[in-house]
Design an enzyme around this catalytic site. Sequence first.
Site, PDB file in Angstrom:
ATOM      1  N   GLY A  78       0.817  -1.217   0.000  1.00 16.52           N
ATOM      2  CA  GLY A  78       0.000   0.000   0.000  1.00 16.52           C
ATOM      3  C   GLY A  78       0.849   1.265   0.000  1.00 16.52           C
ATOM      4  O   GLY A  78       1.939   1.297   0.563  1.00 16.52           O
ATOM      5  N   ARG A 142       1.158  -5.738  -4.993  1.00 21.94           N
ATOM      6  CA  ARG A 142       1.191  -6.647  -3.848  1.00 21.94           C
ATOM      7  C   ARG A 142       1.623  -8.066  -4.215  1.00 21.94           C
ATOM      8  O   ARG A 142       1.380  -9.003  -3.457  1.00 21.94           O
ATOM      9  CB  ARG A 142      -0.183  -6.695  -3.177  1.00 21.94           C
ATOM     10  CG  ARG A 142      -0.573  -5.409  -2.453  1.00 21.94           C
ATOM     11  CD  ARG A 142      -1.731  -5.635  -1.509  1.00 21.94           C
ATOM     12  NE  ARG A 142      -2.158  -4.415  -0.851  1.00 21.94           N
ATOM     13  CZ  ARG A 142      -1.588  -3.897   0.247  1.00 21.94           C
ATOM     14  NH1 ARG A 142      -0.556  -4.501   0.793  1.00 21.94           N
ATOM     15  NH2 ARG A 142      -2.064  -2.784   0.778  1.00 21.94           N
ATOM     16  N   ASP A 173       5.393  -7.897   5.492  1.00 23.08           N
ATOM     17  CA  ASP A 173       5.437  -9.027   4.549  1.00 23.08           C
ATOM     18  C   ASP A 173       6.526  -8.824   3.494  1.00 23.08           C
ATOM     19  O   ASP A 173       7.278  -9.733   3.182  1.00 23.08           O
ATOM     20  CB  ASP A 173       4.088  -9.179   3.832  1.00 23.08           C
ATOM     21  CG  ASP A 173       3.082  -9.956   4.668  1.00 23.08           C
ATOM     22  OD1 ASP A 173       3.518 -10.754   5.535  1.00 23.08           O
ATOM     23  OD2 ASP A 173       1.875  -9.764   4.475  1.00 23.08           O
ATOM     24  N   LYS A 199       8.169   0.676   5.440  1.00 21.86           N
ATOM     25  CA  LYS A 199       7.046   1.486   4.953  1.00 21.86           C
ATOM     26  C   LYS A 199       5.731   0.924   5.440  1.00 21.86           C
ATOM     27  O   LYS A 199       5.567  -0.297   5.446  1.00 21.86           O
ATOM     28  CB  LYS A 199       7.062   1.465   3.427  1.00 21.86           C
ATOM     29  CG  LYS A 199       5.855   2.043   2.767  1.00 21.86           C
ATOM     30  CD  LYS A 199       5.159   1.067   1.807  1.00 21.86           C
ATOM     31  CE  LYS A 199       4.456  -0.056   2.498  1.00 21.86           C
ATOM     32  NZ  LYS A 199       3.507  -0.806   1.658  1.00 21.86           N
ATOM     33  N   THR A 200       4.839   1.682   5.900  1.00 20.71           N
ATOM     34  CA  THR A 200       3.413   1.381   6.019  1.00 20.71           C
ATOM     35  C   THR A 200       2.751   2.451   6.879  1.00 20.71           C
ATOM     36  O   THR A 200       3.263   2.791   7.964  1.00 20.71           O
ATOM     37  CB  THR A 200       3.077  -0.017   6.599  1.00 20.71           C
ATOM     38  OG1 THR A 200       1.658  -0.108   6.734  1.00 20.71           O
ATOM     39  CG2 THR A 200       3.710  -0.334   7.942  1.00 20.71           C
ATOM     40  N   ASP A 202       0.261   1.944   8.456  1.00 17.85           N
ATOM     41  CA  ASP A 202      -0.333   1.249   9.607  1.00 17.85           C
ATOM     42  C   ASP A 202       0.498   1.384  10.879  1.00 17.85           C
ATOM     43  O   ASP A 202       0.004   1.159  11.977  1.00 17.85           O
ATOM     44  CB  ASP A 202      -0.500  -0.243   9.296  1.00 17.85           C
ATOM     45  CG  ASP A 202      -1.509  -0.496   8.188  1.00 17.85           C
ATOM     46  OD1 ASP A 202      -2.069   0.481   7.675  1.00 17.85           O
ATOM     47  OD2 ASP A 202      -1.734  -1.670   7.846  1.00 17.85           O
TER      48      ASP A 202
HETATM   49  P1  FBP Z   1       0.649  -1.954   3.652  1.00 24.01           P
HETATM   50  O1  FBP Z   1       0.640  -2.854   4.849  1.00 24.01           O
HETATM   51  O2  FBP Z   1       1.000  -2.623   2.408  1.00 24.01           O
HETATM   52  O3  FBP Z   1       1.465  -0.718   3.899  1.00 24.01           O
HETATM   53  O4  FBP Z   1      -0.842  -1.433   3.416  1.00 24.01           O
HETATM   54  C1  FBP Z   1      -1.500  -0.668   4.310  1.00 24.01           C
HETATM   55  C2  FBP Z   1      -2.952  -0.500   3.968  1.00 24.01           C
HETATM   56  O5  FBP Z   1      -3.216   0.857   3.681  1.00 24.01           O
HETATM   57  C3  FBP Z   1      -3.862  -1.009   5.073  1.00 24.01           C
HETATM   58  O6  FBP Z   1      -4.054  -0.017   6.044  1.00 24.01           O
HETATM   59  C4  FBP Z   1      -5.093  -1.396   4.334  1.00 24.01           C
HETATM   60  O7  FBP Z   1      -5.805  -2.393   5.026  1.00 24.01           O
HETATM   61  C5  FBP Z   1      -4.562  -1.922   3.048  1.00 24.01           C
HETATM   62  O8  FBP Z   1      -3.340  -1.248   2.821  1.00 24.01           O
HETATM   63  C6  FBP Z   1      -5.500  -1.720   1.888  1.00 24.01           C
HETATM   64  O9  FBP Z   1      -4.865  -2.177   0.762  1.00 24.01           O
HETATM   65  P2  FBP Z   1      -5.454  -2.105  -0.688  1.00 24.01           P
HETATM   66  O10 FBP Z   1      -5.596  -0.658  -1.049  1.00 24.01           O
HETATM   67  O11 FBP Z   1      -4.469  -2.817  -1.530  1.00 24.01           O
HETATM   68  O12 FBP Z   1      -6.771  -2.790  -0.635  1.00 24.01           O
END
Ligand code: FBP
Length: 549
Positions: A78, A142, A173, A199-200, A202
């Site tokens: 993300g 992803r 991951d 990165k994230t 979250d």
């Molecule tokens: P990452 O863990 O890859 O940084 O993603 C974070 C995130 O924004 C989460 O908060 C959310 O649940 C998810 O990505 C949503 O992903 P997508 O937009 O691919 O559905």
Amino acid sequence: MKKSALQKARASYQPKLPIALQGPVKVVEGRPTESVADQAAIKALFPNTYGLPEIRFEKNATPTPGKPINVGVILSGGQAPGGHNVICGIFDGIKKIHRDSRLFGFLMGPSGLVEHKYIELTAPIIDEYRNTGGFDIIGSGRTKLEKVDQFNKGLEILKELGISALVIIGGDDSNTNAAVLAEYYKANNAGVQVIGCPKTIDGDLKNGLIETSFGFDTATKVYSEVIGNIQRDCNSAKKYWHFIKLMGRSASHIALECALQCQPNICLISEEIQERDMNLDDIVRYIGDIVISRAAEGNNFGTVLIPEGLIEFIPEFKRLIGQLNEVLGANKDKVAGMDEAALTQFIFDNLDQQNLAALKKLPANVAKQLMLDRDPHGNVQVSLIETEKLLSGLVADYVANNADFAAAKGKFSPLHHFFGYEGRCADPSNFDADYCYSLGYNAAALINAGVTGYMSSIRNLVKPAVQWIPGGIPITMMMNMERRNAEDKPVIQKALVRLDGAPFLHFAAKRDEWAHNTCYMYPGPIQYFGPAEVCDQPTLTLKYEHKDK
Ligand code: FBP
């Protein structure tokens, strides 16, 4: 491309670097490391990259002549504000080492490496993206980089381009995969170093040595601005309850940080709900009782923050999701071709009674979401589950049957919001702009130091950027074994909200007051220009965690 006034002004912002990275560096090695748990299993899986020492960079008086390096970079998962600055930092870092160094970006995430889709990132391209939000410079994806044939396909293009180091910018991951790739290339003498960057939005990729993941700062500031605006609206009209779901796949760090910044009436913390073994009825009672008591004071309004991952932490649904993962993971081939009806029946036939009952308790759309939609990592796509509507609907039923609420002539009019995508590509705050640029520049220093299987680490983040401490942490050090898709796998331990940590304790000490009185805070928009106390503040989570130390 036409640019906004802010884009133009922001392009010339010079991110701040730690003093140690401002000139030649020397490498200071710490002691050999151990993984956080399951040491024997992790060591056996990573014989070439386990136990490496931590690394710290210090200022060096004498420059050492560098050689040109070709580096590849991947954005994975993300979007998170600041990703472009990591890439700019890598670019400037490797050019500083030698002006003939080159940077290649693999397109749309790890699949770009496997499918040989890339561009060379030259100075004019890089300059277009300095201090901007988004991952659009090369795109993200992803695809899970975990199979040997993917590693070998990747190696073909790395060899063809003369790339001797790959930087993977991703979450837990993706950095786990970076460690697996580093081990594979080392074991096979491939001559390619692999470096990870945390990165994230979250905020759950952190530990004693990685203080925060990038993007969390900006994203929570964006959400807090909007929550503050909603609270001011709510306190002006005094007629709505706002149910606000906030992104964060599993951990509740985003909700907690926004609660600390905005002081809402209610904020649910998934980790606490799990710890207290609360079921859906308990959560509804908790919210409903606050709605009723505020109604008794004539306050038929309020704000409720709900972490995105809540459903996975309610013990009855956690059990259900666990069994769903097992059943679907163990029958991957069998379920692959099934239509919705057949898959639903297959799931019904394979769940135990308790889990089937939990599934049937949920509204049809939520149940369907749990059963059918998974991301490539096998995770439930929690961002699609409308828990804010699920909860407000159940709270409406709860208060409708309450005599005190009726006696107070209470009204309950809920409105719903989900904030996630609004913050993931915002222009990075000064903190994220500086942190990301430093992470990238530091990744170049790690490459120059010849290491592999390390994560770029910048510490001491509550201090001004010049005092930050750059270095590298062996990724294996952050790993433990976890059950994923019916298999035991080595993964980076996800950092959930700690119920004994200072950010949560501060929130817990205040929440009753915030529930019953109206103590809203209005953080306002991110400021890019102005005094440091307005523009350069890190998150409250980071500040409280540092005080805790
Ligand atoms: P990452 O863990 O890859 O940084 O993603 C974070 C995130 O924004 C989460 O908060 C959310 O649940 C998810 O990505 C949503 O992903 P997508 O937009 O691919 O559905």
